[in-house]
Write a protein that holds these residues in place. Sequence first.
Motif, short mmCIF file in Angstrom:
data_model
loop_
_atom_site.label_atom_id
_atom_site.label_comp_id
_atom_site.label_asym_id
_atom_site.label_seq_id
_atom_site.Cartn_x
_atom_site.Cartn_y
_atom_site.Cartn_z
N VAL A 208 14.66 4.24 -17.12
CA VAL A 208 14.42 3.00 -16.37
C VAL A 208 13.53 3.20 -15.15
O VAL A 208 13.16 2.23 -14.50
N GLY A 209 13.18 4.46 -14.83
CA GLY A 209 12.48 4.73 -13.59
C GLY A 209 11.11 4.10 -13.50
O GLY A 209 10.62 3.81 -12.40
N ASP A 210 10.44 3.85 -14.64
CA ASP A 210 9.09 3.28 -14.61
C ASP A 210 9.07 1.88 -14.02
O ASP A 210 8.01 1.38 -13.65
N ARG A 211 10.22 1.25 -13.95
CA ARG A 211 10.29 -0.11 -13.39
C ARG A 211 10.27 -0.10 -11.87
O ARG A 211 10.11 -1.16 -11.25
N LEU A 212 10.48 1.05 -11.26
CA LEU A 212 10.54 1.16 -9.81
C LEU A 212 9.37 1.96 -9.28
O LEU A 212 8.92 2.92 -9.92
N HIS A 213 8.87 1.57 -8.11
CA HIS A 213 7.89 2.40 -7.42
C HIS A 213 8.60 3.70 -7.00
O HIS A 213 9.79 3.68 -6.66
N PRO A 214 7.90 4.83 -7.03
CA PRO A 214 8.56 6.09 -6.66
C PRO A 214 9.24 6.08 -5.30
O PRO A 214 10.25 6.77 -5.12
N THR A 215 8.72 5.33 -4.34
CA THR A 215 9.41 5.28 -3.03
C THR A 215 10.73 4.53 -3.14
O THR A 215 11.68 4.84 -2.42
N ALA A 216 10.81 3.56 -4.06
CA ALA A 216 12.09 2.88 -4.30
C ALA A 216 13.07 3.83 -5.00
O ALA A 216 14.28 3.81 -4.70
N PRO B 282 4.91 11.49 -3.47
CA PRO B 282 3.61 11.88 -2.91
C PRO B 282 2.44 11.53 -3.82
O PRO B 282 1.36 11.18 -3.35
N LEU B 283 2.65 11.60 -5.14
CA LEU B 283 1.59 11.24 -6.08
C LEU B 283 1.22 9.78 -5.93
O LEU B 283 0.03 9.42 -5.93
N ALA B 284 2.22 8.91 -5.78
CA ALA B 284 1.96 7.48 -5.64
C ALA B 284 1.35 7.14 -4.29
O ALA B 284 0.49 6.26 -4.18
N LEU B 285 1.78 7.85 -3.24
CA LEU B 285 1.32 7.52 -1.89
C LEU B 285 -0.07 8.07 -1.59
O LEU B 285 -0.85 7.42 -0.87
N PHE B 286 -0.39 9.24 -2.11
CA PHE B 286 -1.63 9.90 -1.71
C PHE B 286 -2.65 10.06 -2.85
O PHE B 286 -3.78 10.44 -2.60
N GLY B 287 -2.24 9.76 -4.09
CA GLY B 287 -3.16 9.85 -5.21
C GLY B 287 -3.30 11.25 -5.75
O GLY B 287 -3.05 12.24 -5.06
N PRO B 288 -3.71 11.38 -7.01
CA PRO B 288 -3.78 12.70 -7.64
C PRO B 288 -4.85 13.60 -7.07
O PRO B 288 -4.75 14.82 -7.17
N GLU B 289 -5.91 13.02 -6.48
CA GLU B 289 -6.99 13.87 -5.99
C GLU B 289 -6.58 14.73 -4.80
O GLU B 289 -7.15 15.77 -4.55
N ARG B 290 -5.56 14.30 -4.06
CA ARG B 290 -5.07 15.08 -2.92
C ARG B 290 -3.69 15.69 -3.17
O ARG B 290 -3.14 16.37 -2.31
N TYR B 291 -3.15 15.43 -4.34
CA TYR B 291 -1.75 15.74 -4.61
C TYR B 291 -1.38 17.20 -4.43
O TYR B 291 -0.39 17.51 -3.73
N PHE C 110 12.42 2.54 5.17
CA PHE C 110 11.17 2.28 5.90
C PHE C 110 9.96 2.63 5.05
O PHE C 110 9.00 1.87 4.95
N LEU C 111 10.02 3.81 4.40
CA LEU C 111 8.88 4.24 3.59
C LEU C 111 8.68 3.32 2.39
O LEU C 111 7.54 2.96 2.05
N ALA C 112 9.77 2.91 1.73
CA ALA C 112 9.65 2.03 0.58
C ALA C 112 9.09 0.67 0.99
O ALA C 112 8.24 0.10 0.30
N ARG C 113 9.54 0.16 2.12
CA ARG C 113 9.05 -1.15 2.61
C ARG C 113 7.58 -1.05 3.01
O ARG C 113 6.77 -1.91 2.69
N ALA C 114 7.25 0.03 3.72
CA ALA C 114 5.87 0.19 4.18
C ALA C 114 4.92 0.38 3.00
O ALA C 114 3.79 -0.12 3.01
N SER C 115 5.37 1.09 1.97
CA SER C 115 4.49 1.34 0.83
C SER C 115 4.12 0.07 0.10
O SER C 115 3.05 -0.03 -0.51
N THR C 116 4.99 -0.97 0.14
CA THR C 116 4.66 -2.24 -0.51
C THR C 116 3.52 -2.93 0.25
O THR C 116 2.72 -3.65 -0.36
#
Length: 399
Positions: free
Chosen positions: A277-285, A330-339, A390-396
Amino acid sequence: MTEAATAPAPSGARLTVTLLGVAQIVSWGSSYYLLAVLAGPIAADTGWPLAWVVAGGSIGLLVSGVVAPFVGRMIDGFGGRPTMAAGSLLIGAGLTGVGAAPNLAFYLLSWAVLGAGMGAGLYDAAFSTLGRIFGSSARRAITNVTLFGGFASTVCWPLSAFAVEHLGWRGACFAYAAVHVLVMAPTLFVLLPREDRKPPPYPSAAANCDAASLSKDRTAFLTLAAILIVNGAIQTTISVHLLTVLQGQGMSLAAAVAIGALIGPSQVGARVVEMLVGDRLHPTATLLCAGVLVAMGMALLALGAAPSAVAIVLYAAGNGVWSIARGTAPLALFGPERYPVVMGRLAAPNLVAQAGAPFIAGISLASFGASTVLFVLATAAAANVILAAFLARASTRWR
């Protein structure tokens, strides 16, 4: 070349995940989990103080934290294939040194070598490698690799005990070293996919380096680093001192061991649920959900408001999901190019905290008792929920 062009075909993806999963079982079992079985026999055979024998593992974690940023840069520049193969060689060299150690100083130095291999061979390096191979679609691969890793102690503790019984503790170290040097290192080097020298730019990532973007990145990094540090300290403290804490609450050793045995299945079960079920949630959630489960478990354990088994199952389930989220967030927040570079920088303070936390907790247990230590851990876990929210809210807002 686009990200899709560099990703392996489905059959190749399965091979990559299986290979890295097996590597995690072997690497965790012969490093992080090694002393759970070997510490007693080493101390009994050599006469070295048990505390110093166990300190080898702390030195390994400390060194792995120190080398983590360098490992991230190596994976970023050269790929995970040579880096993780080198990690297996270093673990093998460290285990050879531990097995051959003529004195305590040589033993501890060998753990430093082993720790360098841990930095290049455990989850953070594996996640970075998957990020380089699969790009932004690495989440499922990361989850699957953690499913393998969850069986490291289940597989390797009996193997270690069998090896100690038939080969002695030195022979057990040599056997694990041979597996790393003769099997894992060449297999990783040959079978992991080759990657571009430098990853291509991620197509959807805007080349935006204005002040607002940099501030968001800095806030996200510092918040995520704080979350990982706190949870890492809680996790290693519980893993080392759980039996002592439960006995301090009046539980018998046999009952404490039985409850501790729930951790592994609970972690793996939670990872299976996340995979479904994890694909339904953003990684920060997902990170927030993991933090809530850990905090609930620690609070129930500290307050004695529920059976200890329930508290441990909640705590372990949270940590099972956490292992995934610390790779996917970190992959979702910063992208694969910097991961890979970001993962290395995040791993360093986290691993250093893991190295020091059990020692500080041991002193606190002796000075203040189990109840006080549990209260501090529960408070820290609650603070982590606030940070994760805080991180989950900010990431939205940042997406």
